[in-house]
Design a protein around this motif. Structure first.
Motif, short mmCIF file in Angstrom:
data_model
loop_
_atom_site.label_atom_id
_atom_site.label_comp_id
_atom_site.label_asym_id
_atom_site.label_seq_id
_atom_site.Cartn_x
_atom_site.Cartn_y
_atom_site.Cartn_z
N GLY A 127 -3.27 -8.68 -4.36
CA GLY A 127 -4.35 -9.66 -4.30
C GLY A 127 -3.94 -10.93 -3.57
N ARG A 128 -2.75 -11.45 -3.87
CA ARG A 128 -2.27 -12.65 -3.18
C ARG A 128 -2.10 -12.40 -1.69
NH1 ARG A 128 -0.25 -17.03 -5.92
NH2 ARG A 128 0.08 -16.85 -8.17
N ILE A 129 -1.61 -11.21 -1.36
CA ILE A 129 -1.36 -10.89 0.04
C ILE A 129 -2.68 -10.77 0.79
CG2 ILE A 129 -0.40 -9.17 1.63
CD1 ILE A 129 1.03 -9.69 -1.87
N GLU A 130 -3.67 -10.15 0.17
CA GLU A 130 -4.99 -10.04 0.81
C GLU A 130 -5.60 -11.42 1.03
OE1 GLU A 130 -6.27 -7.42 2.11
OE2 GLU A 130 -4.72 -6.06 1.36
N SER A 131 -5.37 -12.34 0.09
CA SER A 131 -5.85 -13.71 0.24
C SER A 131 -5.18 -14.38 1.44
CB SER A 131 -5.58 -14.51 -1.03
OG SER A 131 -5.92 -15.87 -0.86
N VAL A 132 -3.87 -14.20 1.57
CA VAL A 132 -3.14 -14.76 2.71
C VAL A 132 -3.65 -14.14 4.02
CG1 VAL A 132 -0.89 -14.82 3.85
CG2 VAL A 132 -1.07 -15.39 1.43
N HIS A 147 -5.83 -0.73 -2.41
CA HIS A 147 -5.67 0.34 -1.44
C HIS A 147 -5.89 1.72 -2.06
CE1 HIS A 147 -3.63 -2.89 0.86
NE2 HIS A 147 -4.03 -2.20 1.91
N VAL A 148 -5.47 1.89 -3.31
CA VAL A 148 -5.67 3.18 -3.99
C VAL A 148 -7.16 3.48 -4.13
CG1 VAL A 148 -5.29 4.50 -6.10
CG2 VAL A 148 -3.45 3.07 -5.19
N VAL A 149 -7.93 2.48 -4.57
CA VAL A 149 -9.38 2.66 -4.69
C VAL A 149 -10.00 2.87 -3.31
CG1 VAL A 149 -11.54 1.59 -5.44
CG2 VAL A 149 -9.48 1.35 -6.84
N ALA A 150 -9.44 2.21 -2.30
CA ALA A 150 -9.95 2.40 -0.93
C ALA A 150 -9.77 3.84 -0.47
CB ALA A 150 -9.25 1.44 0.03
N TRP A 151 -8.70 4.51 -0.93
CA TRP A 151 -8.53 5.93 -0.61
C TRP A 151 -9.73 6.73 -1.12
CZ3 TRP A 151 -2.93 6.55 -2.96
CH2 TRP A 151 -2.03 5.79 -2.19
N ALA A 152 -10.14 6.43 -2.36
CA ALA A 152 -11.26 7.16 -2.96
C ALA A 152 -12.57 6.83 -2.24
CB ALA A 152 -11.36 6.84 -4.45
N THR A 153 -12.74 5.57 -1.86
CA THR A 153 -13.95 5.17 -1.14
C THR A 153 -14.04 5.90 0.19
OG1 THR A 153 -13.85 2.98 -2.17
CG2 THR A 153 -15.24 3.21 -0.21
N HIS A 204 2.07 9.34 -5.54
CA HIS A 204 2.33 7.91 -5.76
C HIS A 204 2.13 7.51 -7.23
CE1 HIS A 204 1.47 8.05 -1.38
NE2 HIS A 204 2.35 7.06 -1.33
N ARG A 205 2.10 8.48 -8.13
CA ARG A 205 1.79 8.19 -9.53
C ARG A 205 2.73 7.15 -10.13
NH1 ARG A 205 3.54 9.90 -14.47
NH2 ARG A 205 1.98 9.93 -16.17
N ASP A 206 4.02 7.29 -9.92
CA ASP A 206 4.98 6.35 -10.50
C ASP A 206 4.72 4.93 -10.01
OD1 ASP A 206 6.13 8.43 -11.85
OD2 ASP A 206 7.81 8.68 -10.45
N GLN A 207 4.39 4.79 -8.74
CA GLN A 207 4.12 3.46 -8.18
C GLN A 207 2.82 2.88 -8.75
OE1 GLN A 207 4.21 3.82 -3.91
NE2 GLN A 207 6.09 5.04 -3.94
N ILE A 208 1.82 3.74 -8.95
CA ILE A 208 0.55 3.28 -9.52
C ILE A 208 0.75 2.83 -10.96
CG2 ILE A 208 -1.78 4.00 -10.18
CD1 ILE A 208 -1.72 5.90 -7.75
N ASP A 216 0.85 -1.19 0.00
CA ASP A 216 0.00 0.00 0.00
C ASP A 216 0.89 1.25 0.00
OD1 ASP A 216 0.93 0.37 2.58
OD2 ASP A 216 -0.86 -0.45 3.53
N GLY A 217 0.31 2.41 0.19
CA GLY A 217 1.07 3.65 0.07
C GLY A 217 1.75 4.10 1.35
N ALA A 218 1.91 3.20 2.33
CA ALA A 218 2.51 3.60 3.61
C ALA A 218 3.93 4.11 3.40
CB ALA A 218 2.52 2.40 4.57
N ASP A 219 4.22 5.27 3.97
CA ASP A 219 5.54 5.88 3.79
C ASP A 219 6.65 5.04 4.41
OD1 ASP A 219 4.46 8.00 2.41
OD2 ASP A 219 4.23 9.27 4.18
N TRP A 220 6.36 4.36 5.52
CA TRP A 220 7.41 3.58 6.18
C TRP A 220 7.85 2.40 5.32
CZ3 TRP A 220 6.33 -1.52 7.57
CH2 TRP A 220 4.99 -1.89 7.65
N ILE A 221 6.92 1.83 4.53
CA ILE A 221 7.29 0.75 3.61
C ILE A 221 8.14 1.31 2.48
CG2 ILE A 221 6.41 -0.95 1.97
CD1 ILE A 221 4.01 -1.35 3.75
N THR A 222 7.71 2.44 1.91
CA THR A 222 8.44 3.05 0.80
C THR A 222 9.87 3.40 1.21
OG1 THR A 222 6.38 3.96 -0.10
CG2 THR A 222 8.45 4.97 -0.83
N THR A 223 10.03 3.96 2.41
CA THR A 223 11.36 4.35 2.88
C THR A 223 12.29 3.16 2.97
OG1 THR A 223 10.42 6.20 4.13
CG2 THR A 223 12.61 5.45 4.76
#
Length: 320
Positions: free
Chosen positions: A277-282, A139-145, A262-266, A115-122
């Motif tokens: 998707g795989r991670i959400e399944s796990v 997660h990006v769509v969840a931001w909009a929701t 986060h445009r480049d990552q998207i 997801d877009g968490a800064d601590w992961i990106t760092t």
């Protein structure tokens, strides 16, 4: 006080049935089941190198207990296996994974989804310099929701007279607004007839809220297009950013700044077709493990159960 065969039998049962049932069947305490599972995983984990050959990984966190108790999990995209988990949700937690992985193998990681968490990106920028960072579409769509829901709450506050400088309107209108959450959240193709009618009512009576819903659907469309035409999806993303910037809805103006950041990552996620998707399944299976066990006394027992169940190294029944 238990034999190795007994440990293996208990672990096999724990992976396939509820922990309380194992406790009753094998005549051992609830805590002992967790301790045996942890011991078997310690032996299994020491015998295999589950981090060897990692190239594309997904990172996420999951709440496993009340009181903001989290696990950080890492999943191999190519096998779908859970390869690592640890208590906590911070840069220090994720750094522990890369310490275990080592710099040489970390340099071979080609893609990381999260997801877009800064601590992961760092951490990824510092420990995985060669990896392509992909933002998870869900997660990006969840931001909009979430942004739509905040606009809905603003409209409700104004309708009830709680908005700054606004007078309340009819109680019935406020009640109708309060009951629009699912009509705004759900995908249009999944709406019931009543929810479609509610959405039509919003379009007539609250154009600002309806515009927020349209912006949410526009961002979701970006990732729908990504499945068939990545180029069209990138163009749609840039159009969406311009639309949100001109929307005159402060919440979505802030959201477009976040999306732009986060445009480049998207775009990487769209181009490489990678999501969490795989991670959400796990994560869903870890929650199921927690429910089957009716709670765990320690995160170590939960991690051991998750690794034995989802790590590709399930315990085998002992031979007679």
């Amino acid at each position: 006080g238990h034999t190795r065969a007994f440990d293996q039998m208990v672990s096999w049962l724990a992976v396939h049935t509820a922990k309380s049932a194992v406790s009753q069947l094998m005549r051992i305490s609830w805590r002992t089941v967790g301790a045996l599972v942890a011991r078997v995983w310690a032996d299994t984990g020491a015998a295999v190198d589950r981090l060897e050959g990692l190239r594309r990984i997904g990172i996420d966190e999951i709440s496993y207990k009340k009181g903001h108790r989290y696990l950080t999990v890492v999943v191999d995209h190519d096998t779908g296996w859970l390869v690592w988990a640890s208590p906590g949700k911070s840069a220090a937690t994720l750094n522990a994974f890369f310490d275990l992985l080592g710099d040489e193998r970390a340099a071979k990681i080609t893609h990381v989804s999260a997801d877009g968490a800064d601590w992961i990106t760092t951490v990824i920028r510092r420990r995985c310099p060669n990896a392509v960072r992909c933002a998870d579409a869900f997660h990006v769509v969840a931001w909009a929701t979430d942004a739509v829901d905040r606009v809905r709450r603003q409209a409700w506050n104004e309708a009830t007279g709680r908005g700054a400088g606004r007078r309340g309107v009819a109680v019935g209108t406020a009640r109708q607004l309060k009951n629009t959450r699912w009509a705004l959240w759900k995908n249009p193709e999944n709406l019931t007839d009543a929810q479609q009618a509610k959405l039509a009512w919003i379009a007539k009576t609250h154009p600002r809220l309806h515009r927020a819903w349209a912006l949410k659907e526009g961002l979701r469309l970006v990732f729908t297009l990504a499945k068939t035409s990545p180029t069209a999806a990138v163009e749609a993303l840039d159009r969406w950013i311009g639309w949100a910037r001109r929307s005159r809805i402060d919440i979505f103006i802030d959201l477009q700044r976040r999306v732009t950041r986060h445009r480049d990552q998207i775009i990487a996620a769209i181009t490489h077709g990678l999501s969490n998707g795989r991670i959400e399944s796990v994560n869903a299976k870890i929650r199921l493990i927690t429910r089957m066990a009716f709670g765990f006394h320690s995160s170590e027992a939960l991690i051991a159960m998750a690794m034995l169940s989802l790590g590709g190294h399930r315990p085998e029944l002992p031979r007679p």
